[in-house]
Design a protein around this motif. Structure first.
Motif, PDB file in Angstrom:
ATOM      1  N   ARG A  10      -4.823  -2.334  -7.210  1.00  6.09           N
ATOM      2  CA  ARG A  10      -6.145  -2.931  -7.320  1.00  6.09           C
ATOM      3  C   ARG A  10      -6.358  -3.445  -8.740  1.00  6.09           C
ATOM      4  N   GLU A  40      -8.967 -17.391  -3.540  1.00  7.13           N
ATOM      5  CA  GLU A  40      -7.799 -17.322  -2.667  1.00  7.13           C
ATOM      6  C   GLU A  40      -7.093 -18.671  -2.633  1.00  7.13           C
ATOM      7  N   GLU A  84       4.879  -9.080   1.234  1.00 12.82           N
ATOM      8  CA  GLU A  84       4.285  -8.501   2.442  1.00 12.82           C
ATOM      9  C   GLU A  84       5.346  -8.226   3.504  1.00 12.82           C
ATOM     10  N   GLY A  91      -0.383  -5.972   3.087  1.00 10.92           N
ATOM     11  CA  GLY A  91      -1.089  -7.226   2.932  1.00 10.92           C
ATOM     12  C   GLY A  91      -1.738  -7.368   1.560  1.00 10.92           C
ATOM     13  N   ARG A 146      -4.859  -9.056  -0.569  1.00 14.32           N
ATOM     14  CA  ARG A 146      -6.233  -9.560  -0.366  1.00 14.32           C
ATOM     15  C   ARG A 146      -6.718 -10.181  -1.685  1.00 14.32           C
ATOM     16  N   GLU A 203      -9.734 -10.776  -3.330  1.00 16.93           N
ATOM     17  CA  GLU A 203     -11.158 -10.457  -3.398  1.00 16.93           C
ATOM     18  C   GLU A 203     -11.738 -10.982  -4.715  1.00 16.93           C
ATOM     19  N   SER A 251      -5.944  -7.320  -4.570  1.00 20.51           N
ATOM     20  CA  SER A 251      -5.537  -5.983  -4.146  1.00 20.51           C
ATOM     21  C   SER A 251      -4.396  -6.106  -3.137  1.00 20.51           C
TER      22      SER A 251
END
Length: 378
Positions: free
Chosen positions: A321, A330, A342, A354, A356, A358, A363
């Motif tokens: 994180r 993104e 992944e 996966g 992400r 954010e 993360s």
């Protein structure tokens, strides 16, 4: 009137056996009383070189020719024996065809499996045959004719060929898989070389920005590049059977750490197999590279937290994180590194993984299974 002389005109050892046989003790009676239809069928069968037999009368007594003898294979005294009694071991398999033939309907079957007693032992055999009704002088069905070929060897050969094909196909598939893996590794090598050059550039720029003198910058740059080389050794030269995850994590992120508390590492002692350690090192390497170029490690106030835990039944979770970095947007398409991270990690841990994107920070989460600890050398 018919006499035994008729058998002497027929070829083969079975004709000689029929000549000596006491037919008067059977349900069809002496030869002199046989109907013309029986005599004609007998002459036809004994003169043929195709394996043939037929059954006649209420008891369905057996007749056969010399070509049929190999079918008996250790079964003696077949002549004039009742069908159901003599062939009791296969009766259940052939009874439906017998019933149809006796009802006036011809049948044909290919490669019928029959568990037959041969030489005193049960044996799996295969047969292609036809049952045809035989008619007496009065026009009624009096028996059935069996034209037969044993296909046991052919079926076994075909089965062996199919098994050999399956093995060959598996080898070809494995070879293709290895070739695909080699292509993937070559792509990763090229990708990692580009990342390494980018990391060297980032290390130099960060070190110069924070250094108070050229000698200090030179020392810092040299140390960090040496640490980067060690991380590459973890990624490409690992040979241990089992590796402790904290050492893997610290080595992989070491080239990216330019200040205290930039990367926080937390988790229990967990051992990974060599393949799982290499895969997770690759994931951390990719994540740290991107964090240094674009994410939390690209600015002085950014921070990364790595954590993991071991669950019951060899369950395993891992989290990356980022916080305090630039606003995350993104990307419109995933890069090769993200897809590889992944895919490889999820496969190695038999789970899901996966990335992400954010707003507060990138993360990455992994949920999977550890390899059995009994297989790892501590």
């Amino acid at each position: 009137m018919l006499t035994m002389e008729m058998f002497r005109a027929l070829p083969g050892s079975v004709a000689r056996e029929m000549e000596r046989f006491d037919w008067g003790q059977t349900s069809i009676g002496p030869v002199e009383t046989w109907p013309a239809a029986l005599l004609t069928t007998m002459r036809l069968v004994l003169s043929s070189r195709q394996p043939m037999c037929f059954w006649w009368g209420e008891d369905l007594l057996q007749f056969h020719n010399d070509a049929y003898l190999p079918m008996l294979s250790g079964r003696a005294n077949a002549l004039a024996q009742p069908f159901r009694q003599y062939w009791s071991d296969v009766w259940d398999g052939v009874e439906p065809f017998v019933i149809k033939a006796l009802a006036g309907e011809g049948t044909w079957i290919e490669n019928l499996p029959l568990n037959m007693v041969r030489n005193g032992c049960p044996e799996e055999t295969y047969w292609t045959f036809s049952y045809s009704p035989l008619y007496g002088d009065d026009g009624r069905v009096a028996g059935l004719l069996n034209v037969v070929t044993e296909t046991t060897a052919a079926v076994r050969d075909r089965r062996a060929l199919e098994e050999a094909y399956t093995v060959a196909r598996a080898h070809l598939d494995q070879q293709q898989k290895h070739e695909e893996e080699l292509k993937l590794l070559n792509r990763e090598l090229a990708h990692r070389m580009k990342n390494t050059l980018a990391m060297v550039q980032s290390i130099i720029s960060q070190s110069l920005r924070n250094a108070t003198s050229i000698p200090e910058a030179a020392a810092t740059i040299g140390g960090r590049i040496q640490t980067l080389a060690k991380a590459q050794d973890v990624l490409t030269g690992m040979s241990v059977t089992a590796a402790e995850i904290s050492a893997i994590a610290r080595t992989a992120v070491a080239p990216h750490v330019d200040a205290e508390n930039r990367v926080l590492i937390d988790g229990p002692q967990v051992y990974l197999s060599a393949q799982q350690a290499l895969g997770l090192s690759l994931a951390i390497h990719e994540l740290a590279t991107n964090a240094t170029k674009y994410g939390a490690l690209s600015v002085p106030q950014g921070q990364v937290r790595l954590s993991w835990d071991q669950q019951p039944d060899q369950g395993f979770t891992f989290d990356w994180r980022e916080s305090g970095g630039p606003m995350v947007i993104e990307p419109s398409r995933r890069g090769f590194g993200s897809r590889l991270t992944e895919r490889v990690v999820s496969d190695l841990f038999n789970g899901t993984a996966g990335i992400r994107f954010e707003p507060e920070g990138v993360s990455f989460s992994l949920v999977g299974k550890l390899q059995d600890a009994a297989d790892l050398e501590r």
